[in-house]
Design an enzyme around this catalytic site. Structure first.
Site: not given
Ligand code: G6Q
Length: 554
Positions: A206, A212, A267-268, A353, A384, A512
């Protein structure tokens, strides 16, 4: 808005819970032959049976009173109509617009966003058709066979879970891979499996600033250029999904090959946006749109159904009942569906989250217990492994069981075995086994005397353990869309009652911030002294180990 514990219905629920402590589900089922009909609902192709919980009609009435006092209906309308309910980030929350299959206008800052949403979907269709039909060619003129999605968190968990869940709908000549971890092993192992001439990388981020993802994307880019012998290959093998055009271009991906989404998509909650591109590539755009339609059906249900018939409202209040009134610390998710193997992990992010907050919208410390710990595994395997604790442990773990009426891959009567296991578990957790029943069983098996006395306490099951079962016909794209939307809205309902912001995630920031400094400290061989003794010790131990190979730290 008052703290949730101050609502009159909250206090009534506290009193009611004390009464309910004395009542067993065995009794409730024996007393009411219609308990299943009374406590089950259907919407979007999903049957929700919540009868195996410690509730009565009064419980549900009090939940609905609480929802009313918390002004849940206003909160729902505020979200759907594009108000900036994510106040700490000053953003609207409109993942529902991404799947608004009616295409009715949705306004953000006075502008209808539906043309943008539909425009990106149309671009996704053109692109996915080209790849799937073999018209999109790699740098040597070969068709694409492998898709590697590079993203993390919300830009990974949704694509992984949904792609895996819809495996029966995959294009037969395409394979999907997902790289999220900054641990280079994941990328290196993935690259070893694919051919540069036929691999398409999707960089999903996003913000397009997530270290990463960018580190992994650079590794993939270098690998491709090394293999192809030219940077020109990048254009046929890299596309991006992002809100940040500038950063995408700076990375070297053309605007033409970027699929946009917007800051009002969390994001989620982004699987419904272009973040779903790997899904659309694997299953085709028609199926992806069915997936959106299922979610849309659940959205409409959530927005219009009366609270007592409303699946997300009932699920949200039920979960709150366990969490805040019975002090359940966790909530388990058991899909009896191999294709939903990653669903618990997906819900972990969605719920934890979103509702892992301790400060209310008013900036005060919440007096209520907010989001529970979410965990789970495919149920058959769990039986199990850890189900022992559910049946006879000292804790109560409310659990959701999910099962299809029909298998995607029928083999003999194996699906019935799976179903029988699922239903037997919820029945056993509800009924338990009394001392008398256990004794009679032991005696029937010829156990008597001292051995019987010794064994008896171990053979008793307390029962009265809450479970909720969700049944759907088959895990098709529509049903999966409805299922995910159901859980999204359940999370929303709880957040609204707790008066917390379910759409920000400041809690991930601190780690972070500290990473950068520690990364610098790890770069050389110098002894580090600037942190607390534990952090210094760990950094220095790593340096020592990498210098000396093995042996004692110091
Ligand atoms: C979700 C969070 C988080 C995000 C990641 C990746 O709601 O904000 O999980 O999706 O940190 O972020 P980017 O899509 O910006 O790389």
């Amino acid at each position: 808005m008052p703290d949730c514990s101050r609502f009159p219905a909250w206090k009534k629920l506290k009193e009611h819970q004390k009464d309910m402590q004395r009542i067993s589900m065995r009794y409730l089922f024996a007393e009411d032959a219609n308990r299943f009909e009374r406590f089950s609902l259907q919407a979007g192709g999903i049957l929700l049976d919540y009868s195996k919980n410690r509730i009565t009609a009064l419980t549900v009435r009090l939940w609905l009173e609480l929802a009313k006092e918390a002004r849940l209906s206003d909160a729902i309308e505020a979200m759907f109509s594009g108000q900036k309910i994510n106040r700490t980030e000053d953003r609207a929350v409109l993942h529902t617009a991404l799947r608004n299959r009616d295409h009715t206008p949705v306004f953000v800052d006075g502008r209808d966003i539906m043309p943008d949403v539909d425009g990106v979907l149309a671009r996704m269709r053109t692109f996915t058709d080209e790849v799937r039909n073999g018209n999109w060619l790699g740098y040597t003129g070969k068709r694409i066979t492998d898709i590697v999605n590079i993203g993390i968190g919300g830009s990974d968990l949704g694509p992984v879970m949904v792609t895996q869940a819809l495996k029966p709908y995959w294009h037969r000549d395409l394979r999907a891979h997902f790289v999220s971890n900054v641990d280079p092993s994941q990328m290196i192992d993935t690259l070893a499996e694919v051919d540069p001439e036929t691999t398409l990388f999707i960089v999903a981020s996003k913000t397009f600033t997530t270290p990463e993802t960018l580190l992994n994307a650079h590794v993939a880019r270098r690998w491709l250029i090394d293999q192809a012998g030219s940077e020109a290959a990048v254009v046929r093998h890299f596309v991006a999904v992002s809100t940040n055009t500038e950063k995408v271009q700076a990375f070297g991906i053309d605007k033409e090959h970027m699929f946009e989404f917007w800051d009002w998509v969390g994001g989620r909650y982004s699987i419904w946006s272009a973040v779903g591109l790997p899904v659309a590539l694997m299953v085709g755009m028609d199926h992806f749109e069915d997936f959106l339609s299922g979610a849309h059906a659940m959205d409409q249900h959530f927005r219009t159904a009366s609270p007592e018939r409303n699946l997300p409202v009932i699920m949200g209040m039920l979960s709150l009942w366990h969490n805040d009134f019975w002090n359940a610390e966790s909530q388990a998710i058991f899909p009896y569906d191999q294709y939903l193997a990653r669903f618990p992990a997906y819900l972990q992010q969605l719920e934890m989250e979103s509702n892992g907050k301790s400060v209310t919208f008013d900036g005060k410390t919440s007096r209520c217990q907010t989001g529970p710990v979410i965990w789970g595994e495919p149920g058959g395997n769990g039986q199990h492994a850890f189900f022992q604790l559910l049946h006879q442990g000292t804790r109560t773990v409310p659990a959701d069981f999910l099962i299809a009426a029909e298998s995607q891959r029928p083999v003999d009567r194996q699906h019935e075995v799976l179903q029988a296991n699922c239903f037997a578990q919820t029945k056993a957790l509800m009924l338990g086994k009394t001392r008398d029943e256990a004794k009679a069983e032991l005696m029937r098996n010829g156990v008597t005397g001292k051995r019987l006395e010794m064994l008896l306490p171990h053979k008793v099951f307390p029962g009265n353990r809450p479970t909720t079962t969700l049944v759907y016909r088959k895990l098709d794209p529509y049903t999966l869309g409805a299922l995910i939307a159901l859980y999204e809205h359940k999370v929303f309902v709880q957040g609204a009652v707790w008066n917390i912001n379910s759409f920000d995630q400041w809690g991930v920031e601190l780690g972070k911030q500290l990473t950068g400094g520690i990364e610098t400290d790890l770069a050389d061989d110098k002894q580090i002294t600037g942190h607390d003794s534990s952090t210094n010790g760990l950094i220095n131990a790593c340096k020592h180990l990498r210098r000396n190979g093995n042996g004692a730290t110091g």
